[in-house]
Design an enzyme around this catalytic site. Structure first.
Site, PDB file in Angstrom:
ATOM      1  N   LYS A  30       0.824  -1.214   0.000  1.00  0.00           N
ATOM      2  CA  LYS A  30       0.000   0.000   0.000  1.00  0.00           C
ATOM      3  C   LYS A  30       0.854   1.259   0.000  1.00  0.00           C
ATOM      4  O   LYS A  30       0.461   2.276  -0.566  1.00  0.00           O
ATOM      5  CB  LYS A  30      -0.955  -0.002   1.191  1.00  0.00           C
ATOM      6  CG  LYS A  30      -2.093  -0.990   1.003  1.00  0.00           C
ATOM      7  CD  LYS A  30      -3.174  -0.795   2.038  1.00  0.00           C
ATOM      8  CE  LYS A  30      -4.289  -1.816   1.798  1.00  0.00           C
ATOM      9  NZ  LYS A  30      -5.321  -1.766   2.829  1.00  0.00           N
ATOM     10  N   LYS A  82     -12.089  -4.575  -2.924  1.00  0.00           N
ATOM     11  CA  LYS A  82     -13.044  -3.471  -3.066  1.00  0.00           C
ATOM     12  C   LYS A  82     -12.333  -2.133  -3.184  1.00  0.00           C
ATOM     13  O   LYS A  82     -12.915  -1.158  -3.589  1.00  0.00           O
ATOM     14  CB  LYS A  82     -14.076  -3.466  -1.953  1.00  0.00           C
ATOM     15  CG  LYS A  82     -13.591  -3.525  -0.511  1.00  0.00           C
ATOM     16  CD  LYS A  82     -14.834  -3.455   0.396  1.00  0.00           C
ATOM     17  CE  LYS A  82     -14.749  -4.211   1.694  1.00  0.00           C
ATOM     18  NZ  LYS A  82     -13.950  -3.629   2.738  1.00  0.00           N
ATOM     19  N   LYS A 126      -5.451 -10.279  -6.052  1.00  0.00           N
ATOM     20  CA  LYS A 126      -6.603 -10.516  -5.176  1.00  0.00           C
ATOM     21  C   LYS A 126      -7.791  -9.623  -5.574  1.00  0.00           C
ATOM     22  O   LYS A 126      -7.606  -8.457  -5.896  1.00  0.00           O
ATOM     23  CB  LYS A 126      -6.131 -10.183  -3.754  1.00  0.00           C
ATOM     24  CG  LYS A 126      -7.127 -10.297  -2.667  1.00  0.00           C
ATOM     25  CD  LYS A 126      -6.504  -9.856  -1.336  1.00  0.00           C
ATOM     26  CE  LYS A 126      -6.410  -8.344  -1.234  1.00  0.00           C
ATOM     27  NZ  LYS A 126      -6.043  -7.845   0.081  1.00  0.00           N
TER      28      LYS A 126
HETATM   29  P1  AMP Z   1     -11.391  -5.913   4.126  1.00  0.00           P
HETATM   30  O1  AMP Z   1     -12.376  -5.623   3.086  1.00  0.00           O
HETATM   31  O2  AMP Z   1      -9.954  -5.707   3.674  1.00  0.00           O
HETATM   32  O3  AMP Z   1     -11.674  -5.250   5.430  1.00  0.00           O
HETATM   33  O4  AMP Z   1     -11.500  -7.472   4.404  1.00  0.00           O
HETATM   34  C1  AMP Z   1     -12.506  -8.044   5.197  1.00  0.00           C
HETATM   35  C2  AMP Z   1     -12.351  -9.558   5.193  1.00  0.00           C
HETATM   36  O5  AMP Z   1     -12.554 -10.074   3.881  1.00  0.00           O
HETATM   37  C3  AMP Z   1     -10.952 -10.032   5.643  1.00  0.00           C
HETATM   38  O6  AMP Z   1     -11.089 -11.184   6.438  1.00  0.00           O
HETATM   39  C4  AMP Z   1     -10.276 -10.360   4.341  1.00  0.00           C
HETATM   40  O7  AMP Z   1      -9.280 -11.340   4.479  1.00  0.00           O
HETATM   41  C5  AMP Z   1     -11.444 -10.873   3.513  1.00  0.00           C
HETATM   42  N1  AMP Z   1     -11.183 -10.674   2.063  1.00  0.00           N
HETATM   43  C6  AMP Z   1     -11.060  -9.505   1.399  1.00  0.00           C
HETATM   44  N2  AMP Z   1     -10.814  -9.710   0.087  1.00  0.00           N
HETATM   45  C7  AMP Z   1     -10.771 -11.058  -0.076  1.00  0.00           C
HETATM   46  C8  AMP Z   1     -10.558 -11.906  -1.216  1.00  0.00           C
HETATM   47  N3  AMP Z   1     -10.326 -11.403  -2.435  1.00  0.00           N
HETATM   48  N4  AMP Z   1     -10.609 -13.238  -1.022  1.00  0.00           N
HETATM   49  C9  AMP Z   1     -10.848 -13.766   0.208  1.00  0.00           C
HETATM   50  N5  AMP Z   1     -11.053 -13.022   1.306  1.00  0.00           N
HETATM   51  C10 AMP Z   1     -11.017 -11.678   1.178  1.00  0.00           C
END
Ligand code: AMP
Ligand code: TRP
Length: 325
Positions: free
Chosen positions: A110, A194, A191
């Site tokens: 990042k 969002k 990956k």
């Molecule tokens: P975040 O949106 O970064 O706060 O992620 C929230 C949860 O979603 C965390 O447990 C991440 O590991 C999971 N997560 C986010 N993107 C992915 C992805 N592409 N595949 C699997 N898990 C994800």
């Protein structure tokens, strides 16, 4: 009963990776004394627009309810509503080292992206550790990208306990076997996310059915034409197989055995996603129509969370040598 805790940032739209890597498993684990947190303070590390953070927090909370979390069963709350998160985070900042923080892959990735690297981006995993410790959490259901942060959290709990006496539970990550890292449909080496701008490669949880179908149909695969689960050699096909396997609680190898062509596989991935997400979207639309009720639920959640968090914070503050007020 193992205490469960996990968090999700209110930045951007919820996507299928969030659902398969995290939220879906949160629903399964919700009976185990679980707390789920909308980590708005973590979203501030991403140059977020204030209105978007505020609205995003409500949207993500609605998303958590829509996937099937029941506020009578588990505790759903917003991180900034419980001030102990930042208070404990400071104590832990004085336990972690600069070297440990600067080695975090997510920080390195990042900080390469923008020209300004804020302090919060560096200390982000410390706040995450504080989130987890405050609730004597034993198990943290997360996607694969959080493994390294979880290792750091374990290290910090152990170091704190060794130096200042038994204070924190050492938490464990719970990462799903398949779809723990859902990949971008346009670039399956990256990956699905969002916050990254790849609208065609990211299936939002609340995309319309025709949009989901189009994105899946256009997913990048490869030219050898064989349906086989091989993450390294065939990342695009493997990703589709894992999505379908996870949705049907199967393993990707046996899913692969059923398909002759990429076209058939894509059709079924799209259908399965649409079948799963359509009722969630309908519940979400209902909930969004009544934000006052959602805010009342969040206030109740924060109250419950705070009761627990204040006990742990006081224990940690006393252990580290702060004079009791
Ligand atoms: P975040 O949106 O970064 O706060 O992620 C929230 C949860 O979603 C965390 O447990 C991440 O590991 C999971 N997560 C986010 N993107 C992915 C992805 N592409 N595949 C699997 N898990 C994800
Ligand atoms: N860092 C996590 C992510 O980017 C979100 C998060 C913050 C979290 N605090 C947490 C996850 C505590 C699990 C437990 O996805």
């Amino acid at each position: 009963m193992a205490r469960i805790f996990s968090g999700i940032k209110p930045s951007g739209q919820l996507q299928v990776g969030n659902y398969l890597g995290a939220m879906r498993n949160w629903v399964r684990e919700q009976n185990r004394d679980a707390l789920y947190c909308v980590v708005d303070l973590h979203a501030l590390t991403e140059d977020a627009d204030p209105a978007e953070v505020r609205h995003g927090s409500l949207e993500v909370a609605v998303g958590l309810l829509a996937v099937g979390l029941d506020p009578e069963v588990c505790t759903i709350f917003v991180q900034s509503h419980v001030p102990e998160h930042t208070r404990l985070s400071w104590l832990l900042e004085c336990v972690v080292t600069y070297g440990e923080l600067s080695r975090m892959t997510q920080f390195k990735d990042k900080s390469k992206r923008g020209d300004v690297v804020r302090g919060g981006l560096l200390t982000y995993p410390v706040l995450m550790a504080a989130d987890i410790f405050l609730y004597d959490t034993e198990v943290v259901p997360v996607g694969d990208d959080q493994r390294q942060h979880m290792e750091l959290a374990r290290l910090l709990a152990e170091r704190f306990n060794n130096r200042f006496g038994e204070t924190f539970v050492v938490p464990e990550a719970m990462v799903p076997t398949y779809a723990a890292r859902v990949m971008d449909l346009q670039d399956p080496t990256r990956k699905m996310s969002k916050s990254v701008l790849s609208p065609q490669g990211t299936v939002d949880m609340f995309d319309d059915a025709d949009v989901i179908a189009r994105k899946v149909r256009r997913a990048v695969t490869d030219t050898d034409g064989e349906v086989r689960w091989d993450r390294d050699a065939k990342p695009g096909v493997a990703n589709l197989l894992e999505i379908l396997a996870a949705l049907g609680d199967e393993d990707p190898k046996s899913v692969a055995a059923r398909y002759e062509t990429y076209g058939q596989l894509k059709d079924d991935v799209a259908t399965a996603l649409i079948e799963t997400l359509t009722p969630i979207k309908a519940r979400r639309d209902e909930l969004l129509a009544d934000p006052a009720t959602v805010r009342t639920l969040l206030a109740r959640g924060a109250e419950r969370a705070r009761e627990m968090a204040s006990v742990t914070y006081a224990r940690a503050a006393s252990a580290i040598g702060l004079l009791e007020p």
